[in-house]
Design a protein around this motif. Structure first.
Motif, mmCIF file in Angstrom:
data_model
loop_
_atom_site.group_PDB
_atom_site.id
_atom_site.type_symbol
_atom_site.label_atom_id
_atom_site.label_comp_id
_atom_site.label_asym_id
_atom_site.label_seq_id
_atom_site.Cartn_x
_atom_site.Cartn_y
_atom_site.Cartn_z
ATOM 1 N N CYS A 72 -23.506 39.527 25.034
ATOM 2 C CA CYS A 72 -22.584 40.023 26.249
ATOM 3 C C CYS A 72 -22.093 39.836 27.336
ATOM 4 O O CYS A 72 -21.476 39.586 27.746
ATOM 5 C CB CYS A 72 -22.193 41.971 25.538
ATOM 6 S SG CYS A 72 -21.414 41.898 24.284
ATOM 7 N N ASN A 73 -23.262 40.408 28.196
ATOM 8 C CA ASN A 73 -23.545 39.794 30.036
ATOM 9 C C ASN A 73 -23.707 38.428 29.897
ATOM 10 O O ASN A 73 -23.016 38.748 30.892
ATOM 11 C CB ASN A 73 -24.364 41.138 30.109
ATOM 12 C CG ASN A 73 -24.572 42.431 30.181
ATOM 13 O OD1 ASN A 73 -23.484 43.083 30.271
ATOM 14 N ND2 ASN A 73 -25.702 43.000 30.029
ATOM 15 N N LYS A 106 -14.816 44.839 32.965
ATOM 16 C CA LYS A 106 -15.878 45.607 31.857
ATOM 17 C C LYS A 106 -16.392 44.598 30.992
ATOM 18 O O LYS A 106 -15.077 43.658 30.975
ATOM 19 C CB LYS A 106 -16.137 46.745 31.515
ATOM 20 C CG LYS A 106 -15.803 47.854 32.320
ATOM 21 C CD LYS A 106 -15.945 49.671 31.572
ATOM 22 C CE LYS A 106 -15.603 50.881 31.861
ATOM 23 N NZ LYS A 106 -15.514 51.968 32.439
ATOM 24 N N THR A 107 -17.265 44.041 30.132
ATOM 25 C CA THR A 107 -17.033 43.342 29.106
ATOM 26 C C THR A 107 -16.016 43.626 28.015
ATOM 27 O O THR A 107 -15.913 44.709 27.173
ATOM 28 C CB THR A 107 -18.966 42.936 28.499
ATOM 29 O OG1 THR A 107 -19.417 42.804 30.483
ATOM 30 C CG2 THR A 107 -19.291 42.347 27.255
ATOM 31 N N SER A 113 -20.508 37.053 26.991
ATOM 32 C CA SER A 113 -18.534 37.437 26.704
ATOM 33 C C SER A 113 -18.136 37.648 28.387
ATOM 34 O O SER A 113 -18.505 38.017 28.878
ATOM 35 C CB SER A 113 -19.104 38.518 25.750
ATOM 36 O OG SER A 113 -19.299 38.823 24.970
ATOM 37 N N SER A 114 -16.886 37.148 27.548
ATOM 38 C CA SER A 114 -15.678 37.528 29.081
ATOM 39 C C SER A 114 -15.822 38.819 29.147
ATOM 40 O O SER A 114 -15.726 39.876 28.624
ATOM 41 C CB SER A 114 -14.062 37.185 28.268
ATOM 42 O OG SER A 114 -14.128 37.615 27.284
ATOM 43 N N LYS A 115 -15.667 38.593 30.592
ATOM 44 C CA LYS A 115 -15.028 39.936 31.285
ATOM 45 C C LYS A 115 -13.434 40.139 31.454
ATOM 46 O O LYS A 115 -12.446 39.185 31.396
ATOM 47 C CB LYS A 115 -15.953 40.576 33.218
ATOM 48 C CG LYS A 115 -16.859 40.415 32.816
ATOM 49 C CD LYS A 115 -17.977 41.763 32.358
ATOM 50 C CE LYS A 115 -19.525 41.570 32.752
ATOM 51 N NZ LYS A 115 -19.898 40.268 32.502
#
Length: 317
Positions: free
Chosen positions: A132-133, A144-145, A136-138
Motif C-alpha cells: 500500500c505504501n 492516508k492510503t 496504492s494511491s493516497k
C-alpha cells in the motif's frame, strides 16, 4: 507424505500451503533376529537399497526411502535461499514456488508472511503495508492510503476515500450523486445551485445549464415564451412591447399597423418596408394603383377618397 494446508488471510491472489512428510518409522530388529510372526523379508531403501532396519524412513507410493535419499530425490529447493527444504523443515509453497517457513518474508520490510496478508508485485512478495505504501494511491483529503478493495472515488487524476469526498458547502459525503467542481472545491448540485447558479427571471428557480438571455437577464428556455400565446421563443424571431416579448404573430395582431390594402399587420420583419400616407399604411408590395395595379413606390400618386391612383389613371377621371 501427509500434507497440512493452511490458507493465509487476505492472500492475493492465492494462498500458501504448508507441507511436511510425516511418516517416519524406526524398525528395530529383535535380539535373536526375525521372530515368528514378524517381517522376514528384507526391508531396504527403494533408491540406495540399504537396509532400513533400525533407521528412520519415509514411505512413498513406490516404496520406502531412507532420509538422505528422500531429501536428495524429493525435497524442493527454496525459492529464496536456493537450499533444499529437508524432510524435517516446514515448507510453504505459493504459485509453484517453495519456501522454508523462515524464508517466506516481505521483500521490503523482511516481515514474516506465514500468517500475514500479502501480495505479489513483479515477482516480489510484499506485505499489505509495504504494498500500500509503495503502490496504492493516497486520499487527497486525509492523505492516508486508500487500501486495496476499499470504496474510493476518482476524479481528474485524484483519489478520495468515499467518506472523504464531501460537498464544500454542506460538508456531506457526495457519494455517487452528481457534483459540480469549482476550482479546488466540489459541490453537490443543490448547494451549487443555491450558492452560484443564476435564477430565471420568470420562475426564479436556479438555471444550471442552457437557457437564454433577454435584456441581460437569464431565462430557462421553457420560461421564455410569448406574452400573448405562450409559444416558446427560444430560437425564434420575436419583438417586444413594454419590455414584454411577443412572437411575430401576436405582436402584429396586437400592436402592428395594418396595411390599408391587404389589412395584414405591417411588422417590418424579414427586411419588409412600408409606405405611410396621412393615417394609412401599406406594405411596399401592396402600394399599387387601385385601377391599373402599377406599383406606386417611389412614384407620384393621386389620392381619390379611399383609393390611390397613378397619374395616368387619375387623368382619366
Amino acid at each position: 507424505p501427509c500434507q497440512e494446508v493452511a490458507g493465509l488471510r487476505g492472500a492475493v491472489p492465492g494462498s500458501v500451503s504448508r507441507s511436511c512428510p510425516s511418516i517416519c518409522v524406526d524398525l528395530l530388529a529383535g535380539e535373536g533376529g526375525p521372530q515368528a510372526g514378524t517381517m522376514t523379508e528384507c526391508f531396504d531403501c527403494d533408491n540406495c537399497k540399504e537396509s532400513l532396519y533400525g533407521r528412520k524412513y519415509i514411505q512413498m507410493d513406490n516404496g520406502p526411502y531412507c532420509i538422505p535419499c528422500y531429501d536428495a530425490h524429493f525435497a524442493n529447493t527454496c525459492d529464496e535461499c536456493k537450499e533444499l527444504i529437508g524432510h524435517d523443515c516446514r515448507e510453504l509453497y505459493y504459485e509453484d514456488r517453495h519456501y522454508h517457513e523462515h524464508c517466506f518474508r516481505c521483500f521490503r520490510c523482511d516481515r514474516s508472511l506465514a500468517d500475514e496478508p500479502f501480495t505479489c508485485q513483479d515477482e516480489e512478495l510484499l506485505c499489505n503495508d509495504c504494498y500500500c505504501n509503495e503502490f496504492s494511491s493516497k486520499c487527497v483529503a486525509c492523505e492516508k492510503t486508500v487500501m486495496p478493495g476499499s470504496r474510493k472515488l476518482e476524479y481528474n487524476g485524484q483519489t478520495w476515500h468515499e467518506h472523504c469526498f464531501i460537498c464544500s458547502s454542506c460538508q456531506q459525503p457526495i457519494g455517487s450523486r452528481s457534483f459540480i467542481p469549482d476550482k479546488k472545491d466540489y459541490y453537490c448540485v443543490p448547494c451549487y445551485e443555491s450558492k452560484f447558479a443564476p435564477r430565471c427571471t420568470r420562475c426564479k428557480k436556479s438555471l444550471t445549464k442552457g437557457g437564454v438571455t433577454y435584456r441581460d437577464e437569464p431565462w430557462h428556455k421553457e420560461c421564455f415564451v410569448c406574452t400573448g400565446c405562450k409559444t416558446p421563443l427560444a430560437g425564434q424571431q420575436f419583438t417586444s412591447q413594454d419590455d414584454n416579448p411577443y412572437c411575430i404573430k401576436c405582436f402584429g395582431n396586437l400592436y402592428a399597423k395594418k396595411c390599408s390594402a391587404c389589412t395584414k399587420p405591417i411588422t417590418g420583419f424579414g427586411g419588409g418596408k412600408y409606405v405611410s400616407f396621412e393615417d394609412r399604411h401599406w406594405h411596399h408590395n401592396c402600394f399599387n394603383c387601385a385601377r391599373c395595379k402599377t406599383s406606386l413606390v417611389g412614384k407620384g400618386f393621386i389620392p381619390d377618397n379611399d383609393e390611390i391612383l397613378c397619374r395616368d389613371c387619375s387623368s382619366d377621371l
